[in-house]
Design a protein around this motif. Structure first.
Motif, short mmCIF file in Angstrom:
data_model
loop_
_atom_site.label_atom_id
_atom_site.label_comp_id
_atom_site.label_asym_id
_atom_site.label_seq_id
_atom_site.Cartn_x
_atom_site.Cartn_y
_atom_site.Cartn_z
N GLY A 148 0.81 -1.21 0.00
CA GLY A 148 0.00 0.00 0.00
C GLY A 148 0.85 1.26 0.00
O GLY A 148 0.55 2.24 -0.69
N THR A 149 1.93 1.23 0.78
CA THR A 149 2.85 2.36 0.80
C THR A 149 3.51 2.56 -0.56
O THR A 149 3.69 3.70 -1.03
N ALA A 150 3.88 1.44 -1.22
CA ALA A 150 4.50 1.52 -2.54
C ALA A 150 3.52 2.08 -3.57
O ALA A 150 3.90 2.87 -4.45
N VAL A 151 2.26 1.68 -3.49
CA VAL A 151 1.24 2.22 -4.40
C VAL A 151 1.10 3.72 -4.18
O VAL A 151 1.06 4.51 -5.14
N ARG A 152 1.05 4.13 -2.94
CA ARG A 152 0.88 5.55 -2.64
C ARG A 152 2.03 6.37 -3.22
O ARG A 152 1.80 7.43 -3.82
N SER A 153 3.26 5.91 -3.04
CA SER A 153 4.40 6.68 -3.51
C SER A 153 4.42 6.79 -5.03
O SER A 153 4.84 7.82 -5.59
N ARG A 154 3.94 5.76 -5.72
CA ARG A 154 3.96 5.78 -7.18
C ARG A 154 2.80 6.57 -7.76
O ARG A 154 2.89 7.10 -8.86
N LEU A 155 1.69 6.64 -7.03
CA LEU A 155 0.54 7.40 -7.51
C LEU A 155 0.61 8.88 -7.15
O LEU A 155 -0.04 9.71 -7.80
N ALA A 156 1.39 9.20 -6.14
CA ALA A 156 1.42 10.58 -5.64
C ALA A 156 1.72 11.61 -6.72
O ALA A 156 1.10 12.69 -6.74
N PRO A 157 2.65 11.34 -7.67
CA PRO A 157 2.93 12.36 -8.68
C PRO A 157 1.77 12.66 -9.63
O PRO A 157 1.82 13.64 -10.37
N PHE A 158 0.72 11.83 -9.60
CA PHE A 158 -0.41 12.03 -10.50
C PHE A 158 -1.43 13.02 -9.96
O PHE A 158 -2.48 13.22 -10.58
#
Length: 308
Positions: A148-158
């Protein structure tokens, strides 16, 4: 001590091991490389089936089962007393997070429709445009662990906003508890499922859960199929009110005549989120670290407790 691993390439990926550690490859649990006695550390095949779980009871000296999967649902409660079960938490973070981001982008930008149009050699601009977009979406991540943390970090720039939910609320970290889902679901544009399959999460996504999702919302399941009640999911998706991106289903594999295959609002992949070329190097780095810890009498990481 003997260590059994499932891949011929594994020994070269483990790194240096202490003296006295013998590594043997067991690709097929029905064909063992030596007598079971002396095997203290076993790495079953990735996503192993019932034949592998049965073998655990035939290893008299076994002390550790180290999984290559992030989920331990097939093994929790099935290892003998005194055997430590460890999962591969952390190994699948990049690949599963990539799949989630890809699935969200693909569904919101209409790629499944466009791929079908390409197969028909049709220029489908009028069919999909204008598409939805990720910018500004409110993303609810159900399962606030390492993936979940990895998803958040990758989606944050969007340019999205996040709400995280875990089994146990962590107010100091902004993480909500599962009991708050009825109030959180109507506010989310995208709901991402990343929970392990346990007695508490089986059927978590039921008719009530789905009904609470806002019109036009996207459900993304990168967890396990039985986390969602399939009949309830099919019923809700048939209305066209929400859409879904599913890497897992119940049953799995999905029968060829199942209605999920042909729903225009469903993106379906065959449980491939973690199956990437980088899996084995990452997985065997973890295995090597665990073997060295075990040989030194140090505590192991990723021990599974209560299915987690």
């Amino acid at each position: 001590m003997k260590v059994w691993i499932p891949h011929p390439t594994g020994p070269d990926l483990l790194g240096d091991l202490p003296p006295g550690v013998t590594v043997e490859v067991v690709e097929d649990p029905a064909r063992l490389p030596s007598a079971p006695a002396g095997v203290r550390f076993w790495v079953p095949p990735f996503l192993a089936g019932a034949d592998a779980t049965a073998l655990v009871h035939e290893l008299p000296d076994l002390e550790v089962v180290q999984l290559l999967s992030a989920g331990a649902d097939a093994w929790a409660g099935r290892v003998p007393d005194g055997v430590t079960l460890c999962d591969a938490r952390g190994v699948h973070d990049p690949s599963t997070a990539e799949w989630v981001v890809t699935a969200i982008l693909a569904q919101l930008r209409g790629f499944p429709t466009l791929v079908r149009a390409q197969a028909r050699r049709e220029w489908a601009y009028d069919e999909v445009a204008p598409t939805d977009e990720v910018e500004g979406k409110r993303v609810l991540i159900v399962g606030a662990g390492s993936i979940g943390t990895a998803v958040r970090s990758r989606l944050a720039p969007f340019g999205v906003s996040f709400t995280l939910v875990a089994r146990t609320p962590r107010p100091e970290q902004g993480v909500h508890g599962v009991g708050e889902l009825p109030a959180l679901l109507p506010e989310a544009d995208v709901v991402v499922l990343l929970v392990p399959l346990t007695g508490q999460t089986r059927g978590l996504v039921d008719a009530g859960f789905l009904a609470a999702m806002r019109d036009g919302a996207l459900l993304v399941n990168a967890a396990r199929g039985p986390v969602a009640e399939t009949d309830a999911l099919v019923t809700e998706l048939r209305t066209g009110r929400i859409s879904a991106a599913l890497d897992v289903t119940d049953p799995e594999p999905l029968p060829s005549d199942h209605p999920l295959w042909t729903m225009p609002n469903v993106l379906l992949t065959p449980h491939v989120a973690g199956s990437v070329r980088g899996l084995l190097p990452r997985a065997y780095r973890l295995v090597g670290e665990q073997v060295r810890r075990f040989a030194a009498g140090e505590p192991l990481t990723n021990a599974v407790v209560d299915g987690y």
